[in-house]
Design a protein around this motif. Sequence first.
Motif, short mmCIF file in Angstrom:
data_model
loop_
_atom_site.label_atom_id
_atom_site.label_comp_id
_atom_site.label_asym_id
_atom_site.label_seq_id
_atom_site.Cartn_x
_atom_site.Cartn_y
_atom_site.Cartn_z
N ASP A 7 1.10 -0.98 -0.06
CA ASP A 7 -0.04 0.01 -0.43
C ASP A 7 0.76 0.90 -0.13
O ASP A 7 1.98 1.73 1.04
N GLU A 8 0.54 2.55 -0.48
CA GLU A 8 1.20 3.60 -0.81
C GLU A 8 1.46 4.06 0.30
O GLU A 8 1.92 5.15 0.75
N LEU A 9 -0.12 3.71 0.95
CA LEU A 9 0.05 5.16 2.65
C LEU A 9 1.55 4.18 3.16
O LEU A 9 1.76 5.18 4.05
N ILE A 18 -9.51 4.81 6.52
CA ILE A 18 -8.10 5.39 5.76
C ILE A 18 -8.88 6.26 4.74
O ILE A 18 -9.68 5.63 4.26
N SER A 19 -8.22 7.92 4.76
CA SER A 19 -8.67 8.74 3.83
C SER A 19 -7.70 8.63 3.23
O SER A 19 -6.17 8.83 3.29
N ARG A 20 -7.81 8.43 1.34
CA ARG A 20 -6.90 8.17 0.48
C ARG A 20 -6.91 10.00 -0.23
O ARG A 20 -8.46 10.00 -0.57
N ARG A 30 -9.76 10.69 -3.49
CA ARG A 30 -11.20 9.58 -3.08
C ARG A 30 -12.12 10.17 -2.37
O ARG A 30 -11.63 10.68 -1.36
N ALA A 52 -7.54 0.46 5.44
CA ALA A 52 -6.28 -0.03 5.22
C ALA A 52 -5.73 -1.07 7.17
O ALA A 52 -6.68 -0.76 8.08
N HIS A 57 -1.78 4.26 10.81
CA HIS A 57 -1.94 5.95 10.35
C HIS A 57 -3.44 6.15 10.95
O HIS A 57 -4.45 5.55 11.19
N TRP A 92 -4.72 9.13 10.29
CA TRP A 92 -5.05 9.95 10.07
C TRP A 92 -6.35 10.98 9.75
O TRP A 92 -7.34 10.31 10.21
N LEU A 149 1.18 10.68 -2.07
CA LEU A 149 -0.03 9.71 -1.90
C LEU A 149 -0.15 10.03 -4.09
O LEU A 149 -1.07 9.05 -3.90
#
Length: 471
Positions: free
Chosen positions: A143-145, A213-215, A218, A224, A319, A321, A403
């Motif tokens: 995951d890019e997180l 998780i917030s991306r 989106r 996550a 995370h 976040w 991200l």
Amino acid sequence: MPQVVSRQCQLAGRFQRSAIPSLSRVATRQSSLRTSAGRVPQATVALLDFFKPRAKPQPESVPTYVVPTPDPNPNPNPGSNGAAPANPRDDRARSLAHRHATVLKHFPKSLAVDDFMARVECALGAFNFNGDNTIAMSNLCRDELCMVLEDKIESVFGSCFSTHGLGGILSCGVIGIKAGLSHSPVCPEGKERYVFFSLPHIGIDSDGTVGAISRPGRVGAGSACGALTAVAQELKQLGLDACCQSPGTHDPLDPEYSILKQRLARRLRHEGADSSKLDLIEVTKAAERTITSDLEYLIGKAVDPAKADYAVFTGVQIHNWSTDLTDPDIPSFEFISLGKSYVVIDGVRSYLDITQVPALSPRQLKVLANASSKSGEGAHAEASDTSYGMINEIPREYLVSRLGGGVRKNPEALSRYQPTWKEYMTSATYDDAHPDAPKLDEHIFISQEKMQEADELNTSFAASNGNGKKA
């Protein structure tokens, strides 16, 4: 608001008043302390003893911050009933205290990511590990997180050799580990040094929702870790026995996920877990234990302790976040739940309690946080004038750009952009020289007729008549 007492700051003050030399001086001198016979002198033995975990009386046995208990029913408008007007900074501190307490509820042995990395760097410096003579091996989720933690690691040790897999599962094998080790610097005495970081991850957003998780770019919350969330659901629905397969087998269309699921199922069955009671928190902790065991097994196959010293740090990346990355008033944080920490010097393993390493000052941590985020501006963290100076915000601008959301400044304008070269650079066809080449493990899906035809083929020139058929 009650004053927050930082155990790390107490340790730092006690450390500064003592007669023990600074860790940086110890790290600088350690290489010169070794004798020609290769034995570790008394000064280094004392240093090893300093880092050994010690039994601590309760409640100090939990290596975490002491946080104030947030008010369960805060007055949203204190000035309306004749009381003093609300202080926005106090409201923010209460919110951060509540978020931190939520993280500690699920993962009691958690440190803020910058505090964690600073302690790791100081601890390893005492054994002469640094960014000039050590290669970092990072095993995180794909995951890019997780790149936030990787950036922190690389700010200390330079570019990592990554063995990332879904959920943090190790699928690279012995050859993959050896490939990374072969890139290590060689020290003047001929030894190599490696530091392994292996951590699955989980989201606990600013509202305290586990797995959320917030991306950037989106709408709404994602999950996550997505892979571990799916594993938790399958283990609970199907049971552990149904998810256990023979070691070495996997789904060719989902190799990493199927390996992750069956390894966790075997581990939890071995531990006697009740699959009906599993949740994401427990599965994530089981993933950390499983991946740690896998890593140590592969290290035993790949590392020669006579030629290399190494260190291992495991845990869980958390995370914490904001639920809305477009809102600059809701900060985002990263925490590390501590797992195993140890060094192996000349084949001798010494476990480390990095909570015994004196913490840096809030100002120093803020400088490190700003540098490792690669943002140039810093984290907007109130490190110098609040009780939460040990926890630095992950800059919103850094998260959005790191991200992949940095180009979405004006999405409507981008959608109207039509370059003139778009038409003549595109084509509807492609001349594939081998259109019928096998894909993945496609042979297990083909028809029985084609399988029989394939059985008639032989790739050995010695046993064929030249056209691929058996002679």
